[in-house]
Design a protein around this motif. Structure first.
Motif, short mmCIF file in Angstrom:
data_model
loop_
_atom_site.label_atom_id
_atom_site.label_comp_id
_atom_site.label_asym_id
_atom_site.label_seq_id
_atom_site.Cartn_x
_atom_site.Cartn_y
_atom_site.Cartn_z
N ASP A 1 4.89 7.49 -5.71
CA ASP A 1 5.95 8.48 -5.95
C ASP A 1 7.11 8.32 -4.97
OD1 ASP A 1 4.67 9.30 -3.67
OD2 ASP A 1 4.52 11.41 -4.25
N ASN A 2 7.11 7.24 -4.19
CA ASN A 2 8.20 7.00 -3.24
C ASN A 2 9.12 5.92 -3.80
OD1 ASN A 2 9.77 7.04 -0.98
ND2 ASN A 2 8.22 6.24 0.42
N PRO A 3 10.30 6.29 -4.31
CA PRO A 3 11.15 5.32 -5.00
C PRO A 3 11.72 4.25 -4.07
CG PRO A 3 12.30 7.40 -4.70
CD PRO A 3 10.90 7.63 -4.24
N PRO B 1 11.95 11.44 -1.57
CA PRO B 1 10.50 11.53 -1.65
C PRO B 1 9.80 10.93 -0.43
CG PRO B 1 11.44 10.83 -3.74
CD PRO B 1 12.57 10.85 -2.76
N GLY B 2 10.41 9.92 0.18
CA GLY B 2 9.81 9.27 1.34
C GLY B 2 9.72 10.15 2.57
N MET B 3 10.44 11.29 2.57
CA MET B 3 10.48 12.13 3.76
C MET B 3 9.13 12.73 4.11
SD MET B 3 14.03 14.03 2.88
CE MET B 3 14.50 14.98 4.31
N GLY C 1 0.84 -1.20 0.00
CA GLY C 1 0.00 0.00 0.00
C GLY C 1 0.87 1.24 0.00
N ARG C 2 1.98 1.17 -0.75
CA ARG C 2 2.96 2.26 -0.73
C ARG C 2 2.65 3.29 -1.82
NH1 ARG C 2 8.82 2.30 0.75
NH2 ARG C 2 10.00 3.62 -0.65
N PRO C 3 2.76 4.60 -1.51
CA PRO C 3 2.54 5.62 -2.54
C PRO C 3 3.52 5.46 -3.71
CG PRO C 3 2.74 6.61 -0.35
CD PRO C 3 3.12 5.18 -0.22
N LEU D 1 20.01 12.03 3.39
CA LEU D 1 18.57 12.22 3.20
C LEU D 1 17.79 11.50 4.29
CD1 LEU D 1 18.22 11.77 -0.67
CD2 LEU D 1 18.55 13.87 0.63
N ARG D 2 18.38 10.43 4.81
CA ARG D 2 17.75 9.71 5.91
C ARG D 2 18.86 9.14 6.80
NH1 ARG D 2 14.30 4.38 4.67
NH2 ARG D 2 16.36 3.52 4.22
N PRO D 3 18.88 9.51 8.11
CA PRO D 3 19.91 8.94 8.98
C PRO D 3 19.63 7.46 9.24
CG PRO D 3 18.39 10.30 10.27
CD PRO D 3 17.97 10.41 8.82
P1 AMP Z 1 12.28 2.50 2.24
O1 AMP Z 1 12.41 1.72 1.00
O2 AMP Z 1 10.86 2.64 2.69
O3 AMP Z 1 13.19 2.03 3.33
O4 AMP Z 1 12.71 3.99 1.88
C1 AMP Z 1 13.75 4.27 0.97
C2 AMP Z 1 14.11 5.72 1.13
O5 AMP Z 1 15.07 6.08 0.13
C3 AMP Z 1 12.91 6.63 0.94
O6 AMP Z 1 12.99 7.69 1.85
C4 AMP Z 1 13.09 7.09 -0.50
O7 AMP Z 1 12.43 8.30 -0.74
C5 AMP Z 1 14.60 7.19 -0.60
N1 AMP Z 1 15.06 7.07 -2.00
C6 AMP Z 1 15.07 5.97 -2.76
N2 AMP Z 1 15.52 6.25 -4.01
C7 AMP Z 1 15.80 7.56 -4.03
C8 AMP Z 1 16.30 8.46 -5.03
N3 AMP Z 1 16.60 8.06 -6.26
N4 AMP Z 1 16.47 9.75 -4.69
C9 AMP Z 1 16.18 10.17 -3.43
N5 AMP Z 1 15.70 9.38 -2.45
C10 AMP Z 1 15.52 8.09 -2.74
#
Ligand code: AMP
Ligand code: MG
Length: 341
Positions: free
Chosen positions: A63-65, A229-231, A59-61, A197-199
């Motif tokens: 636009d979140n890569p 985008p996930g932020m 159920g992931r959006p 982008l994420r610690p």
């Molecule tokens: P998750 O897969 O839920 O652990 O999250 C992966 C994280 O990496 C999310 O915050 C995405 O937005 C980020 N992310 C993945 N690919 C990219 C990219 N090409 N540019 C910027 N952030 C990315």
């Protein structure tokens, strides 16, 4: 769909488990597997239809890569290009490990829904024997976000995956409890100055020793479009609202009394220092000042809140250094920025 669990720590099911996982991935199906951070839900990163199944199951959006996982550094060249020198230094120092690097994407290589149409891709090589064995047998890049329903805490055990995704995925490869317990650090090396982008498991301090100064993207900077985008999405949240609170036994006791006087139940997620606080539920994050232990236990504790009838959840804040930055990043999201007052 029936969801099977196969243990690859068990010698008698090991070989069959890997073969089954590789066959499913080759057939364009999803498979959950352990990494050193959390359990991932993987699919062949070159197949649009396979990757779509990840988004549907979670159920992931859209636009979140997704982060792409590889079993060998050589695999990088099939889908990235112009890799900065600094990125090579990071790989040498931290791979396999909990560091995702944002690199320039080679056009027309990966399925477009992996990168949400961006011209960059997040890549890492996980430091877990099961994940590496699977990737090396498959010999394909695997897109894999955490194997939870979107918005819920990430899974650190196979049973957490089953709880969230039962009936939605065909296979969970069980390799025991994950080590770090928080997701990878995401480092963008495509900008002038590298930016976190994420610690995560690999801390700012560890990175700076290898590559010099790094920026940290702010979580709450709403004016600016999120760089990862996930932020922008709420995350890691149990059903009851979560509140951060000052790390003080007196403040926590006062809060518990006040909540009780409203005839409400409270769950406390904290180090053992707080175990005598009178909260209705206490979920431990281990001994005081042991940030790595707290990271390891955090998601399980957040999940346990959903098995309780607590009306709200309190978590004393952590210092924002070392792994504390990653812990606070997840807690601020789980609490949607709310502090108890
Ligand atoms: P998750 O897969 O839920 O652990 O999250 C992966 C994280 O990496 C999310 O915050 C995405 O937005 C980020 N992310 C993945 N690919 C990219 C990219 N090409 N540019 C910027 N952030 C990315
Ligand atoms: Mg996730």
């Amino acid at each position: 769909m029936k969801t099977q669990i196969v243990s690859v720590d068990n010698l008698s099911t090991k070989e069959h488990g890997y073969t089954q996982a590789v066959d499913l991935l080759n057939d364009g199906e999803t498979v959950a597997f352990p990494t050193e951070t959390v359990y991932g839900l993987g699919a062949d990163a070159t197949k649009e239809a396979a990757v779509r199944k990840i988004f549907e199951a979670k159920g992931r959006p859209q636009d979140n890569p997704l982060i792409v996982h590889i079993g060998d550094k050589k695999d990088l060249h099939s889908f990235t290009m112009n890799i900065p020198k600094l990125a090579m230094e990071c790989m040498d120092a931290f791979w396999p490990g909990a560091l995702t690097l944002i690199l320039p994407l080679k056009p027309d290589t990966l399925a477009e829904n992996v990168t949400a149409g961006l011209d960059t891709v997040g890549v890492r090589m996980p430091d877990h024997p099961v994940a590496l064995e699977l990737l090396r047998r498959l010999k394909k890049p695997v897109a894999a976000p955490s194997a939870n329903r979107s918005g819920k805490p990430s899974p650190t055990q196979a049973v957490h995956v089953l709880h969230d995704l039962k009936g939605k995925i065909p296979l969970i490869v069980d390799g025991g409890t994950t080590g770090i317990g928080l997701e990878s650090t995401v480092l963008d090396v495509t900008t002038d100055k590298p930016t976190i982008l994420r610690p995560g498991g690999v801390t700012k301090e560890m990175l700076e020793k290898v590559i010099g100064p790094v920026n940290e993207a702010k979580l709450t900077d709403k004016a600016e479009a999120p760089r990862a985008p996930g932020m922008k999405y709420a995350h890691y949240a149990p059903d009851a609202p979560v509140y951060l609170i000052e790390a003080s036994i007196i403040e926590v006791q006062k809060a518990v009394e006040s909540i009780h006087s409203d005839h409400k139940k409270v769950a406390l997620i904290a180090s053992d220092l707080y175990s005598e606080s009178n909260a209705d539920y206490f979920f431990t994050l281990g001994k005081e000042n042991q940030l790595r232990d707290a990271a390891h236990l955090l998601y399980e504790a957040l999940r346990k809140c959903d098995e309780s009838d607590a009306d709200l959840v309190l978590v004393p804040a952590f210092p924002k250094h070392g792994v504390g930055s990653a812990i606070m990043n997840r807690l601020e999201k789980a609490a949607k920025g709310n502090w108890y007052s």
